[in-house]
Scaffold this motif. Sequence first.
Motif, PDB file in Angstrom:
ATOM      1  N   GLU A 140       0.848  -1.185   0.000  1.00 41.14           N
ATOM      2  CA  GLU A 140       0.000   0.000   0.000  1.00 41.14           C
ATOM      3  C   GLU A 140       0.883   1.233   0.000  1.00 41.14           C
ATOM      4  O   GLU A 140       1.663   1.438   0.920  1.00 41.14           O
ATOM      5  CB  GLU A 140      -0.898  -0.002   1.244  1.00 41.14           C
ATOM      6  CG  GLU A 140      -1.883   1.156   1.250  1.00 41.14           C
ATOM      7  CD  GLU A 140      -2.424   1.490   2.629  1.00 41.14           C
ATOM      8  OE1 GLU A 140      -2.347   0.621   3.523  1.00 41.14           O
ATOM      9  OE2 GLU A 140      -2.908   2.614   2.815  1.00 41.14           O
ATOM     10  N   ASP A 141       0.768   2.022  -1.038  1.00 43.31           N
ATOM     11  CA  ASP A 141       1.575   3.236  -1.141  1.00 43.31           C
ATOM     12  C   ASP A 141       0.911   4.364  -0.353  1.00 43.31           C
ATOM     13  O   ASP A 141      -0.244   4.695  -0.587  1.00 43.31           O
ATOM     14  CB  ASP A 141       1.680   3.619  -2.622  1.00 43.31           C
ATOM     15  CG  ASP A 141       2.713   4.718  -2.858  1.00 43.31           C
ATOM     16  OD1 ASP A 141       2.724   5.705  -2.090  1.00 43.31           O
ATOM     17  OD2 ASP A 141       3.489   4.592  -3.817  1.00 43.31           O
ATOM     18  N   ALA A 142       1.646   4.947   0.593  1.00 46.02           N
ATOM     19  CA  ALA A 142       1.052   5.973   1.439  1.00 46.02           C
ATOM     20  C   ALA A 142       0.694   7.236   0.671  1.00 46.02           C
ATOM     21  O   ALA A 142      -0.052   8.074   1.161  1.00 46.02           O
ATOM     22  CB  ALA A 142       2.010   6.328   2.577  1.00 46.02           C
ATOM     23  N   ASP A 143       1.231   7.380  -0.535  1.00 47.28           N
ATOM     24  CA  ASP A 143       0.959   8.598  -1.297  1.00 47.28           C
ATOM     25  C   ASP A 143      -0.196   8.463  -2.282  1.00 47.28           C
ATOM     26  O   ASP A 143      -0.448   9.386  -3.055  1.00 47.28           O
ATOM     27  CB  ASP A 143       2.216   9.048  -2.051  1.00 47.28           C
ATOM     28  CG  ASP A 143       3.187   9.777  -1.121  1.00 47.28           C
ATOM     29  OD1 ASP A 143       4.402   9.726  -1.389  1.00 47.28           O
ATOM     30  OD2 ASP A 143       2.715  10.377  -0.136  1.00 47.28           O
ATOM     31  N   HIS A 144      -0.885   7.310  -2.258  1.00 48.71           N
ATOM     32  CA  HIS A 144      -1.992   7.215  -3.216  1.00 48.71           C
ATOM     33  C   HIS A 144      -3.193   7.988  -2.677  1.00 48.71           C
ATOM     34  O   HIS A 144      -3.335   8.204  -1.477  1.00 48.71           O
ATOM     35  CB  HIS A 144      -2.315   5.761  -3.574  1.00 48.71           C
ATOM     36  CG  HIS A 144      -3.221   5.036  -2.625  1.00 48.71           C
ATOM     37  ND1 HIS A 144      -2.764   4.379  -1.514  1.00 48.71           N
ATOM     38  CD2 HIS A 144      -4.567   4.834  -2.669  1.00 48.71           C
ATOM     39  CE1 HIS A 144      -3.796   3.797  -0.897  1.00 48.71           C
ATOM     40  NE2 HIS A 144      -4.892   4.057  -1.572  1.00 48.71           N
ATOM     41  N   THR A 145      -4.048   8.432  -3.568  1.00 46.30           N
ATOM     42  CA  THR A 145      -5.182   9.280  -3.190  1.00 46.30           C
ATOM     43  C   THR A 145      -6.476   8.677  -3.709  1.00 46.30           C
ATOM     44  O   THR A 145      -6.466   7.591  -4.298  1.00 46.30           O
ATOM     45  CB  THR A 145      -5.062  10.680  -3.819  1.00 46.30           C
ATOM     46  OG1 THR A 145      -5.156  10.536  -5.244  1.00 46.30           O
ATOM     47  CG2 THR A 145      -3.756  11.347  -3.461  1.00 46.30           C
TER      48      THR A 145
END
Lengths: 206, 344, 350
Positions: free
Chosen positions: C50-55
Amino acid sequence: MNTLDIYTRIQADPRYTEACRSCMNCGVCTAICPAAGYYDYDPRVIVNLVREGDEETLTDMLSSDLIWYCGQCMSCKPRCPRGNIPGALIQILRAVSINTGLFVHSALGRQQLAIKRSIGHNILETGYCVHPTRVDPEMHPEQGPVWAWMSNNANRVYGRFDEGYDKSGPGLLRKISPEALGDLDRIFEVTGCKRLWKTIEDESAK
Amino acid sequence: MLDGKKHRIAVIGAGPAGAAAAISAAAMGMEVDWYDKENRPGGKLNDYHQLFPDRSSAEQILADFEGRTEAIEIKKHFGTAVNRIETDNRQLILLSDNEIVGNADSVIVATGFDFFDARLKEEFGYGIYNHVITSPDLEQILKTNPEDLRKEGADPASIAFVHCVGSRDQQAGINYCSRLCCITGIKQAIEIKELFPSCKVVNFYIDIRAFGSGYEELYREAQEKYKVQFIRGRVSEASENQQHRILLKAEDTLMARPLKLTVDWLVLLVGMVPSCTQVQIDNHQCTDQETGFYQPVNAFTGSRMAGQPGIFTAGACGGPMSIPEATASGRSAALEAWQYIKDR
Amino acid sequence: MKNYWKDYQKDIAEDNYFYVRSCIRQNFFPGAENLFIDILRNKLGKVVFEDADHTTCTGIGYHTDIVPLETTMTVVARQFALMKEKGYQNLVVSCVTSFGLYSEILDLWKHQPELKKKIAGYLAEATGRVFDEPGNMVHASDILYKYRNEIAAIAKYQLVNRETGEPLKIVDHIGCHYAKTFPERGVGGSEFPQVLTGLITAWGGSTVDYPERRHCCGFGFRHYMVQTNRGYSISQSKIKLESMQPYEPDLIVANCPGCAMFLDRWQYTLEETEGSVYGQNGRKIPVVTHEELAGIVLGYDPWEIGLQTHQVPVEELLDKIGIEYDPDLKYTDRQGNLIGNPEMINQQVC
């Protein structure tokens, strides 16, 4: 004299060739449309009116509630024997209605301002369309008492499932970084969404 | 006989078109070898009850063909499915599963059609709900036991027909019109009304294509004499309730409003598709890329097919057509075959 | 299409998943996504990143017409860019509207490559990022479908009424944007999708076919987001609930978070406004998501996975299956302290 060139704008949308081909008026779209069963609305008629390409008719249509009934379920798409997508055509009509300012002439169209200020602002401010701190139980009694409890006690309720709630790093409803929000902001600027929002605000203020 | 020699023609298919071709070819003095995958002639005529537009008995028409083919010299090879034609010099070799079953100077391909498989239109629930049937299913019921339409001893209260099932439909992968389904729906609606006068019969159509001689008149008779109701709008979806009645969703397009209807039986008027037992002709592309039906080299001048000369097509294997049209094309193909043999 | 759709299977990647979360699911079913990740990592041994920068994909904004096509395409391109940067090819999407949106965008780019180029230009200009299309793109419920037999093999419970021995009667509700937009992107096509019925039958339950099975739940996007429009939304759910009622379902499972939310909440609203209930014995029908269904059969604690955040109580369902739970821990926080009890006005108490 109308110089909005509605029909030209509609046809220029990248989705148009898929959405609106030719109609044999079989009615399978209207038959299955949830909005047609609830409102005085007929997607088949919309497709036909667009194909006629009459500027005056289209101007009236885009100024009316008619294009704001569709619930975007796309149930029409798998059924149409000609491969049309009335639900996507509606999206095109709505976009043209907003861009030309015609949306303010209908009650349902004027709702765009409220949606822009809620969903739109949510996106740029949090990176989410919806956030527990922004779904006010007072405005959502239909959500029930459990939602009220969740929203009013967000830190503890959401914190139970993930200590990362509202913090940086991956996790449930993480705090999305300023850098990522900056990316979104610049995307919204470069791709014309901010311009659209300004149109919504300015036209609504008139 | 031609030039003192007996010339040989093979006819593949013993339905109406093949029967007409075989009879005409024999009458012109050719030696006829007649093939069909089934053990009996007649093709789909065996399955029909009454024929539009005048309600002739299919059984009687079939008996007539059988009588005429018995009366003349035709070599029958029933129960033999020819699936390939190859050429050797100027002889046409017929193969069934790679085994040579005959040869001829000229061949008429009359392999007919299949009905569209209604299971492919899942939204109608054919094969899932028992009370959703196709027009050929109904034809069987009308022919063998119409009582099957009654439910728990009672006459059906309502029956709906859906036109254009599997035709004119990109979702089904079939963009053409099958021509004969409309008149079939009109005929079957009348037959239902004769059996069960109090049954409400509704035909859901998009366009009524009643082009043939007597067709438009039958349509009017269905409305005036038999009180069949025609609603302009194709059914979008059918589902079943706990009483095993079928719920339909359609739009009455002339009123521009959606409607729902509950019926005892739903009849799907299925279109015509190329037969699954088509014949491969050498390595030539003889069928239309879009529709799969046989395509003549020039439809305006004859029914000769691509590749090796001497191969002609007759009947519904070249596209949806009625029985009179099929028999006419059979007779015509026989003449073309005779002319080919004469001129070569 | 000359396909028998009900037999149609699609290509679902085996491992190394790049997971993108759902706005609605996180808000209204806060236990669900971490449960999904836990099942994949710790029960199936898969890699989930899970990429913390996805929106947000902006799907709700797109379908309420305040986010234009090119903007939503560029935001989606950014998600793909993050995936590329982290070295993943297999995208797993939590939200069904998102899944439909990604499908639509990939299809548009396939037919109009110049549009894709334009979006690449926008993304580079705004963020400096470059993207590749995912090698595989599926919905989260597809993963559970793919591994339904593996889950069945380690399940602690069956979807069976412990007392009667009968399989539970389960309504499967598929989000409209899962397969109606592109039938080839749904297991089993658009009319009788198999993604949830596969789970139900693999885990011991039976499916309910009812007339309004394919009807939209009524989210309608703008029809819920704007208070005055909600009549549309509730009416569509009511149509479904009325139609399924005679079949006496024990449970509803939905793969779209919005659908699950509406079918759950609107039952409360319908009881409050009309006095109508649609379940057995004058009670409401519990609604769960696909990962919650998996969590239930795998024996996770109901409160740890968030079943207390549902408006329709789940206790009767848990009792039917024979799952043990501690009622005192239902409304507690991480430390076990009671957060308070949601008001129970005219509400059925299990």
